[in-house]
Design a protein around this motif. Structure first.
Motif, PDB file in Angstrom:
ATOM      1  N   ARG A 256     -15.978  -3.043 -13.921  1.00  0.00           N
ATOM      2  CA  ARG A 256     -15.545  -1.930 -12.963  1.00  0.00           C
ATOM      3  C   ARG A 256     -14.967  -2.599 -11.812  1.00  0.00           C
ATOM      4  N   SER A 257     -14.077  -3.583 -11.978  1.00  0.00           N
ATOM      5  CA  SER A 257     -13.263  -4.406 -11.238  1.00  0.00           C
ATOM      6  C   SER A 257     -12.157  -3.713 -10.750  1.00  0.00           C
ATOM      7  N   LYS A 258     -11.856  -3.902  -9.455  1.00  0.00           N
ATOM      8  CA  LYS A 258     -10.963  -3.268  -8.432  1.00  0.00           C
ATOM      9  C   LYS A 258      -9.986  -4.139  -7.506  1.00  0.00           C
ATOM     10  N   ILE A 259      -9.166  -3.297  -7.277  1.00  0.00           N
ATOM     11  CA  ILE A 259      -8.209  -3.792  -6.288  1.00  0.00           C
ATOM     12  C   ILE A 259      -8.329  -3.158  -4.835  1.00  0.00           C
ATOM     13  N   LEU A 260      -8.657  -3.457  -3.801  1.00  0.00           N
ATOM     14  CA  LEU A 260      -8.888  -2.817  -2.319  1.00  0.00           C
ATOM     15  C   LEU A 260      -7.796  -3.136  -1.772  1.00  0.00           C
ATOM     16  N   PHE A 261      -7.041  -1.973  -1.146  1.00  0.00           N
ATOM     17  CA  PHE A 261      -5.960  -2.194  -0.186  1.00  0.00           C
ATOM     18  C   PHE A 261      -6.716  -1.869   1.088  1.00  0.00           C
ATOM     19  N   GLY A 262      -6.304  -2.699   2.268  1.00  0.00           N
ATOM     20  CA  GLY A 262      -6.630  -2.431   3.616  1.00  0.00           C
ATOM     21  C   GLY A 262      -5.685  -1.422   4.314  1.00  0.00           C
ATOM     22  N   ALA A 263      -5.923  -0.811   5.335  1.00  0.00           N
ATOM     23  CA  ALA A 263      -4.900   0.090   5.949  1.00  0.00           C
ATOM     24  C   ALA A 263      -3.887  -0.827   6.370  1.00  0.00           C
ATOM     25  N   ASP A 264      -3.886  -1.976   6.787  1.00  0.00           N
ATOM     26  CA  ASP A 264      -2.893  -2.842   7.524  1.00  0.00           C
ATOM     27  C   ASP A 264      -1.947  -3.015   6.202  1.00  0.00           C
ATOM     28  N   SER A 265      -2.191  -3.092   5.084  1.00  0.00           N
ATOM     29  CA  SER A 265      -1.354  -3.709   4.006  1.00  0.00           C
ATOM     30  C   SER A 265      -0.988  -2.534   3.216  1.00  0.00           C
ATOM     31  N   VAL A 266      -1.421  -1.122   3.293  1.00  0.00           N
ATOM     32  CA  VAL A 266      -0.925  -0.271   2.020  1.00  0.00           C
ATOM     33  C   VAL A 266       0.472  -0.047   1.931  1.00  0.00           C
ATOM     34  N   ASP A 267       1.056  -0.038   3.274  1.00  0.00           N
ATOM     35  CA  ASP A 267       2.266   0.108   3.269  1.00  0.00           C
ATOM     36  C   ASP A 267       3.202  -0.711   2.545  1.00  0.00           C
ATOM     37  N   GLU A 268       2.688  -2.079   2.143  1.00  0.00           N
ATOM     38  CA  GLU A 268       3.698  -2.907   1.526  1.00  0.00           C
ATOM     39  C   GLU A 268       3.108  -3.103  -0.110  1.00  0.00           C
ATOM     40  N   ILE A 420      -6.649  -6.741  -0.698  1.00  0.00           N
ATOM     41  CA  ILE A 420      -5.253  -6.865   0.091  1.00  0.00           C
ATOM     42  C   ILE A 420      -5.232  -6.415   1.384  1.00  0.00           C
ATOM     43  N   THR A 421      -5.345  -7.184   2.294  1.00  0.00           N
ATOM     44  CA  THR A 421      -5.734  -7.134   3.724  1.00  0.00           C
ATOM     45  C   THR A 421      -5.884  -8.355   4.519  1.00  0.00           C
ATOM     46  N   GLU A 422      -5.504  -8.153   5.835  1.00  0.00           N
ATOM     47  CA  GLU A 422      -5.626  -9.351   6.751  1.00  0.00           C
ATOM     48  C   GLU A 422      -6.533  -8.873   8.033  1.00  0.00           C
ATOM     49  N   ASP A 423      -6.990  -7.594   7.784  1.00  0.00           N
ATOM     50  CA  ASP A 423      -8.049  -6.915   8.884  1.00  0.00           C
ATOM     51  C   ASP A 423      -9.159  -7.721   8.748  1.00  0.00           C
ATOM     52  N   GLU A 424      -9.661  -8.456   9.929  1.00  0.00           N
ATOM     53  CA  GLU A 424     -10.652  -9.354  10.184  1.00  0.00           C
ATOM     54  C   GLU A 424     -11.989  -8.639   9.978  1.00  0.00           C
TER      55      GLU A 424
END
Lengths: 476, 367
Positions: A256-268, A420-424
């Motif tokens: 059940r591996s996943k890719i998670l997008f942060g709100a800061d990166s989802v637009d890219e 996929i995020t840079e949100d600390e």
């Protein structure tokens, strides 16, 4: 007819109970395989201490060198197979024929095994955090002024192995240079790789007594899990579930591996489309480290549509086609049943198969006598939907929209998460999230793993325990 | 062997087969008369006869005619009243009730007066004096409880002048544990059973003979050398056994011990293995206790068709004793049809195992 025997601590044994390995395209037998009865396995495991002593008589450094030689001979050499020999080309063709994995992917997996063997020194360095291997040879040693001693926890590592992907066999390889013999129960369709690995080791100079190879039914395989003080078991929940509470057993169940997008990166998200597609579909989507979920805080449908367009480009091809990317199902009825199951689950409101629209063809495909499932992308509005956290044996992914604040509570057990995020703040939460086993920060494929990192547990720590130890000279 | 001698032996086998067939037909007539006569028969068959539209005593002249009665239904033996199976002739006798394994729901049960004793007295005649010396004692390590094996093995021991020790084993509990995936608990139970057996074997030196199941034999041999402790004969059965286990037992578990594989069940009685022949690749070929019991192998898709020799078919049991008339019962097993042999000049079954279609739904445990 090729006959794959049982290996009883290196010695071939031809059983009267056999099963046929068939070419999934024609149904013709490719080989027959000896099957062990449970009592035979139990009896052999009763003698394992002596086999361990034989293996342990070889120094760790020498065993690492043996791994290096085994790496080459595994990929390049002619190796014994029953009473005959097997060339590398035959290995790839036979593996592909009985498992449905295209030859191109079989070769790639074969390279993974070569790499794991040839870089064994580095692998062990990573697993042991740089302990000198002489500590294992002597039982204790001094390093950077500290006295160290490690106690081996098992005379054999048992492994109940899967059919899904040959690359998985690289996980148990370090047991040999760690001086722990192997009791292997191969998958019913994939004895080829573990048998060939054992032969590569033996031909490279490893004591044959280090290898028990026991094709058998599940009932007999429980003997391995019950008797080895350390084992790994691969399989679906029904197979691994009964062993979850047993600390002697390392579970390799659904990923059940996943890719998670942060709100800061989802637009890219479009920049990361290839990372998503490769995570889902590489290796035929057959590994537990393939992504089966992309969880995003917004723009879910749009991402799902983009991913569907990309994955719909992957078409089934013949097993010997150099560009083949999808694996065929060894049991065609399973492909049909799986597809029907997905269709039934789609009837629960909140999920939609977007690839069906893009592709315009059925999910089940029959090509060259093989049955495939085409990549499938599900758009899931509801994280509780039965398809939101599903994992199947082909490129299947659900894109799930759930707020960043809730996502880590919602994802459930996740073998690999690529964030996929840079949100600390989000990264801090990810680092503390116990649902995630392996964490990748940044746009990395979920299926890229490094051998010097633990995978579902550290094999060295599984096989050895650090013990308190002190010594002073007998005479001043 | 000269051609003339071979021909004589062939004729002799053919003659034996014909004689056995004739004896079977006579036995069928006798049993049909017994079970369908009001003064001797049981309520079940007498009531059933009323609805048949013919008198079986007139219409059934041999084994082939049993098809006029259709197939014996699995559900008939599941549930009561059990007395409907008691032949009038035995209404004043002490009656036992035995149950089948219980791995497929409510167990089937049958009444028994002396059948198990007769079967095992006959079986005793096939045992060697060397392996199973008269006067030596036995250990019965296998399913006890409501199964006929428990009393049958004791009777066998007594028939041979021995005393039989027991260790209790509840195979239904084992099946529950297996179904629930409680492997460690199952191992603990197995150890509990084996520990009891070891105690008995160590303190009772007169035990020379053992009944046990294949899996318990494996477990026992991990703890003790049965040859060193003096076991000279092992009667092994209770569950399916394949050629690989047979070989493993003879070569590794108990080399030199007289190893006798059997197949039996509560409904049919005991079937004997073809005398061991090293050239036979350890094949397990059973022959039922003709004419009291028969195994016919039929095509599962067309159960009216008997399969040819060497072909695989579904087991159809027929039991023909004064205590039980069970014609044409389709079992959950399959096997290959084996040719008659000199000692057993009737059909046998080779490589008996669970029907492929049932493999997933039935749990066969340690027992």
């Amino acid at each position: 007819m090729i006959h794959i025997p049982i290996l009883r601590w290196g010695e071939a044994y031809y059983s009267l109970k056999r099963s046929a390995l068939r070419d999934i395209r024609t149904g013709e037998p490719v080989a027959e395989m000896s099957l062990a009865n449970g009592g035979l396995i139990g009896r052999d495991l009763g003698q394992v201490a002596e086999c361990q002593r034989r293996l342990a008589a070889v120094g760790c450094e020498e065993l690492v060198e043996i791994c290096g030689r085994a790496a080459e001979v595994f990929v390049e050499g002619e190796l014994p197979l029953g009473e005959g020999v097997q060339s590398p080309q035959e290995y790839i063709a036979q593996l592909s024929a009985t498992t449905g994995m295209p030859q191109s992917l079989c070769r790639r997996n074969s390279e993974k095994i070569r790499l794991a063997l040839s870089e064994m020194g580095g692998v062990l360095d990573g697993l042991t955090r740089g302990i000198s291997l002489s500590v294992l040879d002597a039982g204790w040693g001094t390093q950077e002024g500290r006295t160290l001693s490690y106690l081996r926890q098992a005379d054999a590592l048992g492994a109940v192995l899967p059919n899904n992907s040959p690359g998985v066999h690289s996980l148990w390889l370090p047991a040999i240079p760690l001086k722990v013999p192997l009791a292997l129960k191969p998958g019913s369709e994939e004895p080829w790789t573990p048998y060939r690995i054992a032969q590569a080791f033996i031909s490279a100079g490893c004591p044959p007594e280090a290898f028990g190879f026991y094709p058998c039914d599940y009932g007999a395989a429980t003997q391995i899990l019950l008797r080895c003080e350390r084992s790994m078991v691969f399989g679906g929940e029904a197979t691994v579930g009964p062993w979850r509470a047993d600390p002697r057993i390392e579970i390799h169940g659904p990923g059940r591996s996943k890719i998670l997008f942060g709100a800061d990166s989802v637009d890219e998200w479009e920049e990361h489309l290839e990372v998503m597609a490769a995570s889902v579909a590489e290796n035929g989507g057959r590994s537990c480290i393939n992504a089966s979920g992309v969880w995003v805080p917004s723009r879910g449908r749009e991402i799902a549509e983009g991913l569907a367009r990309r994955l719909a480009q992957i078409e089934p091809r013949a097993l010997d086609d150099a560009n083949a990317e999808l694996a065929a199902f060894s049991k065609p009825e399973l492909a049909h049943r799986l597809s029907e199951l997905i269709d039934r689950q789609l009837k629960t409101p909140g999920a939609e198969d977007l690839t069906a629209k893009v592709r315009g063809t059925a999910r089940v495909a029959e090509i060259g006598g093989c049955t495939f499932l085409r990549p499938t992308v599900i758009w899931c509005e509801d994280p509780q939907h039965p398809l939101a956290n599903a994992e199947y044996l082909f490129p299947f992914v659900s894109v799930v929209e759930v707020g960043q604040r809730q996502v880590l509570e919602a994802i459930g057990p996740t073998l690999v998460a690529t964030a996929i995020t840079e949100d600390e703040l989000f990264i801090e939460e990810l680092l503390a999230c116990t649902s995630v086993d392996r964490l990748n920060l940044g746009p990395m494929q979920t299926n890229r793993i490094s051998r010097d990192q633990p995978h579902e547990g550290n094999l060295f720590e599984f096989l050895y325990r650090q013990r308190a130890f002190a010594t002073i000279p007998m005479r001043a | 062997m000269g051609q003339a001698q071979a021909a004589t032996e062939l004729q002799s086998l053919e003659a034996r087969v014909a004689a056995a067939r004739q004896r079977l037909d006579e036995h069928v007539r006798e049993m049909v008369h017994w079970h369908f006569s009001p003064e001797t028969g049981c309520p079940f068959w007498l009531e059933r006869a009323a609805g048949l539209g013919f008198d079986p005593r007139v219409e059934i002249a041999g084994y082939g005619d049993l098809r006029k009665l259709g197939y014996f239904q699995d559900g008939w033996l599941r549930g009561g009243p059990v007395r409907r199976w008691l032949p009038k002739a035995y209404e004043n006798e002490p009656v036992y009730v035995f149950e089948t394994g219980g791995s497929t729901g409510v167990p089937k049960c049958r009444i028994n007066v002396r059948d198990f004793e007769i079967d095992y007295e006959q079986f005793s005649l096939s045992l060697s004096e060397k392996g199973f010396p008269k006067g030596s004692d036995w250990l019965m390590l296998g399913p006890t409880g409501p199964r006929r094996l428990r009393l049958a093995v004791e009777h066998l021991a007594q028939t041979r002048g021995g005393i039989c020790f027991f260790v209790d084993l509840d195979p239904r509990w084992v099946n529950v544990l297996l179904r629930q995936g409680k492997h460690q608990e199952m191992e603990a139970y197995k150890s509990h059973v084996i520990d009891q057996a070891l105690k008995i074997l160590r303190v009772h030196e007169g035990i020379r003979c053992l009944f046990t199941t294949p899996k318990l034999l494996e477990a026992l041999c991990e703890k003790i050398s049965l040859t060193k402790i003096g076991i000279s004969g092992i009667f092994c059965g209770g569950t399916e056994m394949d050629a690989q286990f047979h070989r493993f037992a003879r070569e590794e578990l108990v080399p030199g011990v007289d190893f006798v594989p059997t197949y039996g069940n509560t409904l049919m009685g005991l079937a004997l293995n073809k005398p061991f022949d090293r050239d036979d690749d350890y094949a397990i070929t059973y022959y039922p206790a003709h004419p009291r019991a028969l195994i016919e192998l039929v095509d599962p898709e067309d159960t009216e068709r008997t399969v040819g020799y060497g072909e695989t078919g579904q087991v159809m049991l027929t039991t023909l004793t004064k205590e039980l008339f069970m014609p044409r019962f389709l079992e959950r097993d399959e096997a290959e049809r084996a040719e008659p042999i000199e000692v057993y000049p009737w059909d046998g079954v080779r490589d008996l195992r669970l029907l492929k279609s049932l493999e997933e739904s039935v749990t066969v445990g340690v027992y």
